[in-house]
Enzyme design. Structure first.
Site, mmCIF file in Angstrom:
data_model
loop_
_atom_site.group_PDB
_atom_site.id
_atom_site.type_symbol
_atom_site.label_atom_id
_atom_site.label_comp_id
_atom_site.label_asym_id
_atom_site.label_seq_id
_atom_site.Cartn_x
_atom_site.Cartn_y
_atom_site.Cartn_z
ATOM 1 N N ARG A 193 0.810 -1.133 0.160
ATOM 2 C CA ARG A 193 -0.084 -0.032 -0.186
ATOM 3 C C ARG A 193 0.914 1.372 0.146
ATOM 4 O O ARG A 193 1.794 1.324 0.722
ATOM 5 C CB ARG A 193 -0.903 -0.122 1.081
ATOM 6 C CG ARG A 193 -1.951 -1.017 1.115
ATOM 7 C CD ARG A 193 -3.061 -1.365 2.112
ATOM 8 N NE ARG A 193 -3.996 -2.375 1.977
ATOM 9 C CZ ARG A 193 -4.762 -2.576 1.186
ATOM 10 N NH1 ARG A 193 -5.440 -1.388 0.199
ATOM 11 N NH2 ARG A 193 -5.400 -3.454 0.837
ATOM 12 N N ASP A 194 0.269 2.336 -0.771
ATOM 13 C CA ASP A 194 1.097 3.622 -0.996
ATOM 14 C C ASP A 194 1.004 4.272 0.324
ATOM 15 O O ASP A 194 -0.013 4.280 1.206
ATOM 16 C CB ASP A 194 0.459 4.380 -2.006
ATOM 17 C CG ASP A 194 1.299 5.502 -2.550
ATOM 18 O OD1 ASP A 194 2.098 5.477 -3.529
ATOM 19 O OD2 ASP A 194 1.413 6.537 -1.572
ATOM 20 N N ILE A 195 2.123 4.976 0.920
ATOM 21 C CA ILE A 195 2.284 5.410 2.237
ATOM 22 C C ILE A 195 1.480 6.716 2.184
ATOM 23 O O ILE A 195 0.986 7.370 3.357
ATOM 24 C CB ILE A 195 3.930 5.738 2.542
ATOM 25 C CG1 ILE A 195 3.919 5.958 4.219
ATOM 26 C CG2 ILE A 195 4.396 6.795 1.741
ATOM 27 C CD1 ILE A 195 5.569 5.815 4.501
ATOM 28 N N ASN B 104 4.124 6.879 -13.775
ATOM 29 C CA ASN B 104 4.771 7.979 -13.791
ATOM 30 C C ASN B 104 6.178 7.939 -14.278
ATOM 31 O O ASN B 104 7.047 6.963 -13.733
ATOM 32 C CB ASN B 104 4.976 8.757 -12.539
ATOM 33 C CG ASN B 104 3.391 9.269 -12.230
ATOM 34 O OD1 ASN B 104 2.701 9.168 -13.026
ATOM 35 N ND2 ASN B 104 3.172 9.040 -10.633
ATOM 36 N N HIS C 216 0.666 2.037 -10.034
ATOM 37 C CA HIS C 216 -0.136 2.689 -9.061
ATOM 38 C C HIS C 216 -1.617 1.915 -9.260
ATOM 39 O O HIS C 216 -2.095 2.216 -10.649
ATOM 40 C CB HIS C 216 -0.102 3.925 -9.201
ATOM 41 C CG HIS C 216 0.794 4.876 -8.577
ATOM 42 N ND1 HIS C 216 0.990 5.589 -7.490
ATOM 43 C CD2 HIS C 216 2.071 5.248 -9.367
ATOM 44 C CE1 HIS C 216 2.049 6.159 -7.678
ATOM 45 N NE2 HIS C 216 2.522 6.031 -8.478
ATOM 46 N N HIS D 112 7.323 1.453 -11.036
ATOM 47 C CA HIS D 112 5.998 0.893 -10.056
ATOM 48 C C HIS D 112 4.598 1.251 -10.869
ATOM 49 O O HIS D 112 4.636 2.392 -11.437
ATOM 50 C CB HIS D 112 6.154 1.432 -8.791
ATOM 51 C CG HIS D 112 6.143 3.089 -8.690
ATOM 52 N ND1 HIS D 112 7.492 3.449 -8.755
ATOM 53 C CD2 HIS D 112 5.257 3.913 -8.491
ATOM 54 C CE1 HIS D 112 7.371 4.708 -8.631
ATOM 55 N NE2 HIS D 112 6.118 4.997 -8.546
ATOM 56 N N VAL E 128 9.942 8.102 -7.058
ATOM 57 C CA VAL E 128 10.651 7.121 -6.923
ATOM 58 C C VAL E 128 11.153 6.293 -8.122
ATOM 59 O O VAL E 128 10.202 6.070 -8.938
ATOM 60 C CB VAL E 128 9.949 5.939 -5.715
ATOM 61 C CG1 VAL E 128 10.925 4.850 -5.757
ATOM 62 C CG2 VAL E 128 9.536 6.736 -4.649
HETATM 63 P P1 AMP Z 1 5.677 8.238 -8.339
HETATM 64 O O1 AMP Z 1 5.516 9.625 -7.839
HETATM 65 O O2 AMP Z 1 5.003 7.665 -9.110
HETATM 66 O O3 AMP Z 1 7.197 7.738 -8.208
HETATM 67 O O4 AMP Z 1 5.231 7.243 -6.904
HETATM 68 C C1 AMP Z 1 5.960 6.934 -5.730
HETATM 69 C C2 AMP Z 1 4.806 6.604 -4.776
HETATM 70 O O5 AMP Z 1 5.617 6.182 -3.699
HETATM 71 C C3 AMP Z 1 4.257 7.783 -4.124
HETATM 72 O O6 AMP Z 1 2.627 7.806 -4.550
HETATM 73 C C4 AMP Z 1 4.562 7.826 -2.579
HETATM 74 O O7 AMP Z 1 3.543 8.091 -1.724
HETATM 75 C C5 AMP Z 1 5.018 6.321 -2.381
HETATM 76 N N1 AMP Z 1 5.923 6.050 -1.296
HETATM 77 C C6 AMP Z 1 6.770 6.624 -1.004
HETATM 78 N N2 AMP Z 1 7.612 5.825 -0.229
HETATM 79 C C7 AMP Z 1 6.880 4.926 0.067
HETATM 80 C C8 AMP Z 1 6.923 3.903 1.169
HETATM 81 N N3 AMP Z 1 7.966 3.989 2.048
HETATM 82 N N4 AMP Z 1 5.944 3.093 1.232
HETATM 83 C C9 AMP Z 1 5.056 2.937 0.489
HETATM 84 N N5 AMP Z 1 4.946 3.910 -0.408
HETATM 85 C C10 AMP Z 1 5.680 4.978 -0.555
#
Ligand code: AMP
Length: 114
Positions: free
Chosen positions: A30-32, A88, A103, A101, A97
C-alpha cells in the site's frame, strides 16, 4: 540492487513492509500517502529506474505487473466499479521514486483526465 533505492530495499525485505502480494518477480504494497481508498503499488523485484529503461524482453514483466494489478483489484472489490492504473516517468511525469511501479487506485470516483 542499488543500496540507496527505496523500492529495492522494500522489495528485498530491508524495510519491513506488509505485502499485499509477492511472487518471484513482483511485490505489491500500500502507498504510504494514498490518493484513494485503495492505492497499491506493484513493484518489480529487479531494479529498473524508469519506463525509459525497459528492454524489449521486459514485456512479459510489464504484462505481469498489469495482471497482478487486476488480481489485486478483484481482491479489493473494485474490479467491477473500476479503478485506475498509472505509471509516472521522469520529472514531467511526476515520478518521485526511480524504480518503476504501477499505481492501482480505486474505491472512489476518480476525476477524468480531460
Ligand atoms: P511516483 O510519484 O509515481 O514515483 O510514486 C511514488 C509513490 O511511492 C508515491 O505515491 C509515494 O507516496 C509512495 N511511497 C514513497 N515512499 C513509500 C513507502 N516507504 N512505502 C509506500 N509507498 C511509498
Amino acid at each position: 540492487m542499488p543500496d540507496d533505492c527505496l523500492f529495492c530495499r522494500i522489495a528485498g525485505g530491508a524495510i519491513p513492509t506488509d505485502f499485499e502480494h509477492e511472487d518471484d518477480r513482483v511485490v505489491a504494497f500500500r502507498d504510504i500517502n494514498p490518493q484513494a481508498p485503495t492505492h497499491i503499488l506493484i513493484v518489480p523485484k529487479r531494479h529498473i529506474a524508469t519506463v525509459n529503461d525497459l528492454a524489449a524482453d521486459d514485456a512479459d514483466l510489464v504484462g505481469h505487473m498489469m495482471l497482478t494489478a487486476r488480481s489485486l483489484a478483484e481482491n479489493e472489490g473494485i474490479a467491477g466499479p473500476g479503478y485506475r492504473l498509472v505509471v509516472n516517468c521522469n520529472p514531467d511525469g511526476a515520478q518521485s521514486v526511480y524504480h518503476i511501479h504501477l499505481h492501482l487506485m480505486g474505491g472512489r470516483q476518480l476525476r477524468g483526465l480531460g
